[in-house]
Motif scaffolding. Structure first.
Motif, PDB file in Angstrom:
ATOM      1  N   ALA A 279       0.724  -1.266  -0.033  1.00 42.76           N
ATOM      2  CA  ALA A 279      -0.067  -0.055  -0.126  1.00 42.76           C
ATOM      3  C   ALA A 279       0.905   1.459  -0.014  1.00 42.76           C
ATOM      4  CB  ALA A 279      -0.907   0.028   1.047  1.00 42.76           C
ATOM      5  N   ARG A 280       2.231   1.124   0.197  1.00 45.77           N
ATOM      6  CA  ARG A 280       3.060   2.212   0.208  1.00 45.77           C
ATOM      7  C   ARG A 280       3.011   2.827  -1.419  1.00 45.77           C
ATOM      8  NH1 ARG A 280       8.986   0.153   2.667  1.00 45.77           N
ATOM      9  NH2 ARG A 280       8.364   0.229   5.032  1.00 45.77           N
ATOM     10  N   ASP A 281       2.918   2.001  -2.309  1.00 49.53           N
ATOM     11  CA  ASP A 281       2.849   2.483  -3.475  1.00 49.53           C
ATOM     12  C   ASP A 281       1.322   2.528  -3.994  1.00 49.53           C
ATOM     13  OD1 ASP A 281       5.512   2.248  -3.704  1.00 49.53           O
ATOM     14  OD2 ASP A 281       5.351   0.196  -4.556  1.00 49.53           O
ATOM     15  N   THR A 282       0.546   1.485  -3.954  1.00 49.84           N
ATOM     16  CA  THR A 282      -0.854   1.430  -4.464  1.00 49.84           C
ATOM     17  C   THR A 282      -1.540   0.581  -3.472  1.00 49.84           C
ATOM     18  OG1 THR A 282      -0.292   1.809  -6.545  1.00 49.84           O
ATOM     19  CG2 THR A 282      -2.419   1.181  -6.330  1.00 49.84           C
ATOM     20  N   PRO A 283      -2.915   1.033  -2.898  1.00 49.70           N
ATOM     21  CA  PRO A 283      -3.366   0.239  -2.060  1.00 49.70           C
ATOM     22  C   PRO A 283      -4.043  -1.164  -2.762  1.00 49.70           C
ATOM     23  CG  PRO A 283      -4.326   2.504  -1.911  1.00 49.70           C
ATOM     24  CD  PRO A 283      -3.481   2.482  -3.042  1.00 49.70           C
ATOM     25  N   ALA A 284      -4.142  -2.071  -2.043  1.00 47.75           N
ATOM     26  CA  ALA A 284      -4.458  -3.551  -2.647  1.00 47.75           C
ATOM     27  C   ALA A 284      -5.974  -3.345  -3.029  1.00 47.75           C
ATOM     28  CB  ALA A 284      -4.068  -4.513  -1.701  1.00 47.75           C
ATOM     29  N   GLU A 285      -6.159  -3.830  -4.400  1.00 46.11           N
ATOM     30  CA  GLU A 285      -7.517  -3.921  -4.923  1.00 46.11           C
ATOM     31  C   GLU A 285      -8.070  -5.177  -4.894  1.00 46.11           C
ATOM     32  OE1 GLU A 285      -7.671  -2.321  -8.542  1.00 46.11           O
ATOM     33  OE2 GLU A 285      -6.900  -0.603  -7.988  1.00 46.11           O
ATOM     34  N   ASN A 286      -7.245  -6.072  -4.658  1.00 43.93           N
ATOM     35  CA  ASN A 286      -7.662  -7.543  -4.899  1.00 43.93           C
ATOM     36  C   ASN A 286      -6.760  -8.476  -4.233  1.00 43.93           C
ATOM     37  OD1 ASN A 286      -7.757 -10.396  -6.278  1.00 43.93           O
ATOM     38  ND2 ASN A 286     -10.078  -9.710  -5.812  1.00 43.93           N
ATOM     39  N   VAL A 287      -6.896  -9.509  -3.382  1.00 50.26           N
ATOM     40  CA  VAL A 287      -6.245 -10.385  -2.758  1.00 50.26           C
ATOM     41  C   VAL A 287      -7.200 -11.823  -3.011  1.00 50.26           C
ATOM     42  CG1 VAL A 287      -5.043 -11.305  -0.350  1.00 50.26           C
ATOM     43  CG2 VAL A 287      -5.435  -8.845  -1.109  1.00 50.26           C
ATOM     44  N   SER A 288      -6.426 -12.697  -3.597  1.00 52.25           N
ATOM     45  CA  SER A 288      -6.990 -14.007  -3.889  1.00 52.25           C
ATOM     46  C   SER A 288      -6.022 -15.181  -3.465  1.00 52.25           C
ATOM     47  CB  SER A 288      -7.300 -14.410  -5.364  1.00 52.25           C
ATOM     48  OG  SER A 288      -6.180 -14.137  -6.272  1.00 52.25           O
ATOM     49  N   ARG A 289      -6.511 -16.370  -2.940  1.00 56.96           N
ATOM     50  CA  ARG A 289      -5.646 -17.513  -2.517  1.00 56.96           C
ATOM     51  C   ARG A 289      -6.064 -18.563  -3.418  1.00 56.96           C
ATOM     52  NH1 ARG A 289      -7.680 -13.959   0.293  1.00 56.96           N
ATOM     53  NH2 ARG A 289      -6.875 -12.922   2.568  1.00 56.96           N
ATOM     54  N   SER A 290      -5.029 -19.511  -3.719  1.00 61.36           N
ATOM     55  CA  SER A 290      -4.931 -20.717  -4.475  1.00 61.36           C
ATOM     56  C   SER A 290      -4.294 -21.681  -3.859  1.00 61.36           C
ATOM     57  CB  SER A 290      -4.536 -20.499  -5.842  1.00 61.36           C
ATOM     58  OG  SER A 290      -5.469 -19.556  -6.585  1.00 61.36           O
ATOM     59  N   MET A 291      -4.995 -23.042  -4.233  1.00 63.33           N
ATOM     60  CA  MET A 291      -4.191 -24.153  -3.791  1.00 63.33           C
ATOM     61  C   MET A 291      -3.671 -24.899  -5.062  1.00 63.33           C
ATOM     62  SD  MET A 291      -7.550 -25.483  -2.090  1.00 63.33           S
ATOM     63  CE  MET A 291      -7.069 -27.116  -1.215  1.00 63.33           C
ATOM     64  N   ILE A 292      -2.336 -25.371  -4.631  1.00 59.95           N
ATOM     65  CA  ILE A 292      -1.486 -25.874  -5.680  1.00 59.95           C
ATOM     66  C   ILE A 292      -1.185 -27.470  -5.623  1.00 59.95           C
ATOM     67  CG2 ILE A 292       0.610 -25.773  -7.036  1.00 59.95           C
ATOM     68  CD1 ILE A 292       1.113 -22.948  -5.749  1.00 59.95           C
ATOM     69  N   TYR A 293      -1.685 -28.170  -6.878  1.00 58.00           N
ATOM     70  CA  TYR A 293      -1.554 -29.517  -6.532  1.00 58.00           C
ATOM     71  C   TYR A 293      -0.587 -30.248  -7.613  1.00 58.00           C
ATOM     72  CZ  TYR A 293      -6.322 -29.460  -4.166  1.00 58.00           C
ATOM     73  OH  TYR A 293      -7.370 -29.248  -3.454  1.00 58.00           O
ATOM     74  N   ARG A 294       0.149 -31.273  -7.368  1.00 58.16           N
ATOM     75  CA  ARG A 294       0.940 -32.022  -8.237  1.00 58.16           C
ATOM     76  C   ARG A 294      -0.011 -32.551  -9.222  1.00 58.16           C
ATOM     77  NH1 ARG A 294       6.262 -33.280  -8.369  1.00 58.16           N
ATOM     78  NH2 ARG A 294       5.607 -33.610 -10.505  1.00 58.16           N
ATOM     79  N   LEU A 295      -0.103 -32.767 -10.498  1.00 59.55           N
ATOM     80  CA  LEU A 295      -0.634 -33.420 -11.481  1.00 59.55           C
ATOM     81  C   LEU A 295       0.313 -34.497 -11.968  1.00 59.55           C
ATOM     82  CD1 LEU A 295      -3.373 -33.895 -12.986  1.00 59.55           C
ATOM     83  CD2 LEU A 295      -2.694 -32.176 -14.653  1.00 59.55           C
ATOM     84  N   PRO A 296      -0.080 -35.701 -11.671  1.00 52.31           N
ATOM     85  CA  PRO A 296       1.034 -36.830 -12.221  1.00 52.31           C
ATOM     86  C   PRO A 296       0.753 -37.033 -13.640  1.00 52.31           C
ATOM     87  CG  PRO A 296      -0.072 -37.638 -10.091  1.00 52.31           C
ATOM     88  CD  PRO A 296      -0.598 -35.984 -10.462  1.00 52.31           C
TER      89      PRO A 296
END
Length: 243
Positions: A89-106
């Motif tokens: 936010a020092r530069d620009t306030p956050a507009e969006n925060v999203s979270r993801s799960m990462i799986y290995r795909l054999p």
């Protein structure tokens, strides 16, 4: 090894020049990408910043993440997330925060299905796509945002119900270091296991055999997580984007 895989996942997700900053998303139609991308696995964390983040902010972010314990469970935020958002936010306030799960795909998964599957590595599949391009995109594809044959990002696999495209798996991200699948089941065909079938078939494509594969889903996408569960995909890590 896990940290190398984490770096491979980041390397396939974004185009990152020699300066180590995100230039844009690694997509056929590039988007700017997040201002901050933090990902983690049991072996450690990695943070990359977009090219327009100021040097002072970047140093503070990197120092903060360097002291963060390995974060790999998307069910909880990394402990430093609040501080990271404040720094950004020092530069620009956050507009969006999203979270993801990462799986290995054999590679080489199998899933029993009577659905007809077409793949981009076969003459049958290529002929089918050429005919589709000539005939024009069906309305249900247009409504989902698929505007032409170029939106079938190679390599791909589609599931057909009769002659109707019901689901597809495609290379949402692909680079020499790794690839990440994108999966879409069209309305009216959901809940039949078609996403599972195309994901398994995609993992067997020869073009993908020489690189690690990933299946990534937002923490809010419960149907996508059910696909991962049905395939028994091993959980690998988590990521958070700040835009």
């Amino acid at each position: 090894m896990s940290l190398d895989l984490l770096k491979a996942n980041v390397g396939s997700t974004f185009v990152i020049p020699a300066d180590g900053r995100i230039a844009f998303e690694n997509e056929p139609t590039p988007l700017p990408g997040p201002r901050l991308f933090l990902s983690g696995c049991r072996a450690g964390n990695q943070v990359v910043l977009r090219h327009d983040v100021g040097a002072r902010t970047a140093r503070a972010v990197e120092d903060l993440v360097a002291n963060e314990p390995p974060w790999f469970d998307a069910a909880s935020d990394p402990a430093c997330l609040g501080e990271l958002i404040a720094l950004m936010a020092r530069d620009t306030p956050a507009e969006n925060v999203s979270r993801s799960m990462i799986y290995r795909l054999p590679h080489g998964l199998t899933f029993a299905s009577e659905t007809r599957l077409l793949r981009s590595d076969t003459a049958e599949g290529l002929d089918w796509l050429a005919n589709l391009a000539q005939a024009g995109m069906p309305q249900h594809l247009l409504e989902a945002g698929f505007l032409g044959a170029g939106d079938f990002w190679t390599p791909w696999c589609v599931a057909l119900e009769g002659e109707t495209i019901a689901a597809m798996g495609f290379a949402a991200r692909i680079a020499s270091c790794a690839a990440d699948i994108g999966v879409y089941t069209f309305p009216g065909f959901r809940g039949r296991g078609l996403a599972v079938a195309v994901t398994a078939a995609w993992s067997s494509l020869p073009e993908l055999a020489d690189r690690p594969l990933f299946y990534t889903t937002l923490t809010t996408n419960l149907s996508s997580q059910r696909v991962a569960a049905r395939l028994g995909l091993p959980a690998f890590g988590a990521s958070v984007r700040v835009s």
